[in-house]
Design an enzyme around this catalytic site. Structure first.
Site, PDB file in Angstrom:
ATOM      1  N   HIS A   1       0.850  -1.187   0.000  1.00  9.06           N
ATOM      2  CA  HIS A   1       0.000   0.000   0.000  1.00  9.06           C
ATOM      3  C   HIS A   1       0.889   1.240   0.000  1.00  9.06           C
ATOM      4  O   HIS A   1       0.636   2.177  -0.755  1.00  9.06           O
ATOM      5  CB  HIS A   1      -0.932  -0.022   1.207  1.00  9.06           C
ATOM      6  CG  HIS A   1      -1.956   1.065   1.209  1.00  9.06           C
ATOM      7  ND1 HIS A   1      -2.878   1.215   0.195  1.00  9.06           N
ATOM      8  CD2 HIS A   1      -2.196   2.077   2.088  1.00  9.06           C
ATOM      9  CE1 HIS A   1      -3.651   2.257   0.454  1.00  9.06           C
ATOM     10  NE2 HIS A   1      -3.250   2.794   1.592  1.00  9.06           N
TER      11      HIS A   1
ATOM     12  N   LYS B   1       3.330   3.673  -5.724  1.00  9.62           N
ATOM     13  CA  LYS B   1       2.821   5.028  -5.464  1.00  9.62           C
ATOM     14  C   LYS B   1       3.965   6.045  -5.440  1.00  9.62           C
ATOM     15  O   LYS B   1       3.716   7.248  -5.544  1.00  9.62           O
ATOM     16  CB  LYS B   1       2.064   5.074  -4.138  1.00  9.62           C
ATOM     17  CG  LYS B   1       0.737   4.317  -4.136  1.00  9.62           C
ATOM     18  CD  LYS B   1       0.039   4.449  -2.793  1.00  9.62           C
ATOM     19  CE  LYS B   1      -1.304   3.725  -2.768  1.00  9.62           C
ATOM     20  NZ  LYS B   1      -1.140   2.253  -2.664  1.00  9.62           N
TER      21      LYS B   1
ATOM     22  N   HIS C   1      -0.913   8.526  -5.144  1.00 13.56           N
ATOM     23  CA  HIS C   1      -1.924   7.644  -4.547  1.00 13.56           C
ATOM     24  C   HIS C   1      -3.271   7.890  -5.222  1.00 13.56           C
ATOM     25  O   HIS C   1      -3.872   8.947  -5.060  1.00 13.56           O
ATOM     26  CB  HIS C   1      -2.005   7.933  -3.047  1.00 13.56           C
ATOM     27  CG  HIS C   1      -2.892   6.998  -2.286  1.00 13.56           C
ATOM     28  ND1 HIS C   1      -3.578   5.954  -2.871  1.00 13.56           N
ATOM     29  CD2 HIS C   1      -3.228   6.956  -0.953  1.00 13.56           C
ATOM     30  CE1 HIS C   1      -4.281   5.322  -1.956  1.00 13.56           C
ATOM     31  NE2 HIS C   1      -4.083   5.908  -0.792  1.00 13.56           N
TER      32      HIS C   1
ATOM     33  N   PHE D   1      -9.344   4.488   4.855  1.00 12.00           N
ATOM     34  CA  PHE D   1      -9.938   5.170   5.998  1.00 12.00           C
ATOM     35  C   PHE D   1     -11.116   4.352   6.521  1.00 12.00           C
ATOM     36  O   PHE D   1     -11.841   3.704   5.771  1.00 12.00           O
ATOM     37  CB  PHE D   1     -10.429   6.556   5.595  1.00 12.00           C
ATOM     38  CG  PHE D   1      -9.336   7.597   5.466  1.00 12.00           C
ATOM     39  CD1 PHE D   1      -8.024   7.319   5.779  1.00 12.00           C
ATOM     40  CD2 PHE D   1      -9.646   8.887   5.034  1.00 12.00           C
ATOM     41  CE1 PHE D   1      -7.032   8.277   5.670  1.00 12.00           C
ATOM     42  CE2 PHE D   1      -8.666   9.855   4.923  1.00 12.00           C
ATOM     43  CZ  PHE D   1      -7.355   9.557   5.237  1.00 12.00           C
TER      44      PHE D   1
END
Length: 401
Positions: free
Chosen positions: A291, A323, A328, A387
């Site tokens: 990630h 990324k 992102h 999130f």
């Protein structure tokens, strides 16, 4: 598609070259913003992929989703026909949807009144319309859905599509994610959280996952869409199979709105769940597409989570964050990175982590610094965390006919 290029091979070429896609923002005047850089898709012309009369009915995220779906279908060779249409589905998500359209139409309301709101406002902004338009344009009549799970959105879309095919609800799925929120409210909102890099005078080095000098993430835009098929369906039509998807994990942190769970335990669980679903041992993974957003806490806890899931084998893995080059893509990230993972298997090469000069505290794995690495790869794991503590992990296997 991403800040590295339009189309699969152009983006992949940029990844392997370790090219920088982050530049000063051109889509609006960002001179008063704390962050003035982003990963914009450059030179994208929606009229090359969508009829002129339809373009104005769609938000930019839909433009990206439609174009990326075209690329995926062309690459796969899949044709939706009256005979197979009911078994071909679409599952494309977005974390935020038509943000720039919402801002534009709100200005119209304030400046000119309600009569000036576009009749296309709602369908141009709502998240499932990327799937809707792709379904309408291709004639795919199978499962049609969308996810909106923050930065895990398109990993969930790909994983859910995998499960739809496994339970015979579809033979093929056009799936992934798309995002276009490089707008005043998009950049301003993340900047207000102090989540973004402010390395405005040095955009080429702003996104630096796992590096001790990272100061936040870079917003990117674009889309990543894959075509998943049941093996028998793909073989029957003579498809060029690039990889197998073999594992999908989900988990929830149940901890905090924006921060990962302590010790990265939610991320550890999602990787363990994906390994269990794939029926493989941790030692069978060679590469992880992390990630890796370039935030201090996120990178550190993902590293801790990888150690928690893989034990001593963590130090034998190649782990990288693309990324560092694309920025992102939020809801589009998991789809783009799933595609990159498949290409890593196809070409037997681990993408690099750009801008990694001095790993930060707690970041002690092999992050493939700065230069792509040819290596044998049988299994790839791709992580996405969002999130609200929503996590997804996908496992792909090299296809051996």
């Amino acid at each position: 598609m991403s800040a590295l290029g339009i189309g699969t091979e152009e983006t992949w070429k940029g990844v392997l070259e370790g090219r920088n896609g982050v530049c000063p923002i051109t889509q609006f005047d960002a001179s008063e913003f704390a962050c003035r850089i982003a990963g914009e898709v450059k030179g994208f012309d929606p009229f090359l992929y969508i009829e002129k009369k339809e373009v104005k009915k769609m938000g930019r995220f839909i433009h990206f989703g439609v174009a990326a779906s075209e690329f995926a279908l062309q690459s796969s060779g899949l044709k939706v026909t009256p005979e197979n249409a009911e078994q071909v589905g679409v599952y494309i998500g977005s974390g935020i949807g038509g943000f720039e359209v919402i801002e534009r139409e709100h200005r119209n309301l304030l400046e000119h009144g309600p009569r000036r709101i576009s009749p296309f406002f709602i369908p141009a902004t709502i998240i499932n319309l990327a799937s809707g338009y792709v379904s309408i344009r291709t004639g795919a009549k199978g499962p049609n859905s969308a996810t909106a799970t923050a930065c895990t959105t398109s990993a969930h879309a790909v994983g859910d599509s995998f499960k739809l095919i496994q339970r015979n609800a579809a033979d093929a799925m056009i799936c992934g994610g798309t995002e276009a929120c490089i707008s005043p409210m998009g950049i301003g909102g993340f900047a207000a959280m102090r989540a973004l890099s402010t390395r405005n005078d040095d955009p080429a080095h702003a996104s630096r996952p796992f590096d001790k000098d990272r100061d936040g993430f870079i917003v990117g835009e674009g889309a990543g869409v894959l075509v998943l098929e049941a093996l028998e369906f793909a073989q029957a039509r003579g498809a060029r199979i690039m990889a197998e998807i073999v594992g999908y994990g989900m988990s929830g942190d149940a901890y905090h709105v924006t921060s990962p769970a302590e010790n990265g335990e939610g991320a550890t669980r999602v990787m363990n769940n994906a390994l269990k679903d794939a029926g493989i041992h941790p030692e069978q993974i060679q590469y992880i597409n992390a990630h890796g957003t370039s935030t201090e806490i996120g990178d550190r806890l993902e590293t801790q989570a990888i150690r928690g899931s893989f034990g001593a084998h963590a130090y034998k893995l190649a782990v990288s964050s693309t990324k560092s080059m694309t920025g992102h893509l939020l809801g589009g990230a998991g789809g783009l990175e799933a595609g990159i993972s498949v290409l890593a298997l196809r070409d037997q090469i681990a993408p690099p982590t750009r801008n990694l000069e001095h790993p930060g505290p707690g970041c002690d794995l092999d992050y493939v610094p700065n230069v792509a690495r040819p290596m044998p790869i049988e299994y790839v794991l791709s992580n996405s965390f969002g999130f609200g503590g929503t996590n997804g992990a996908l496992i792909f296997k090299r296809y051996d006919a």
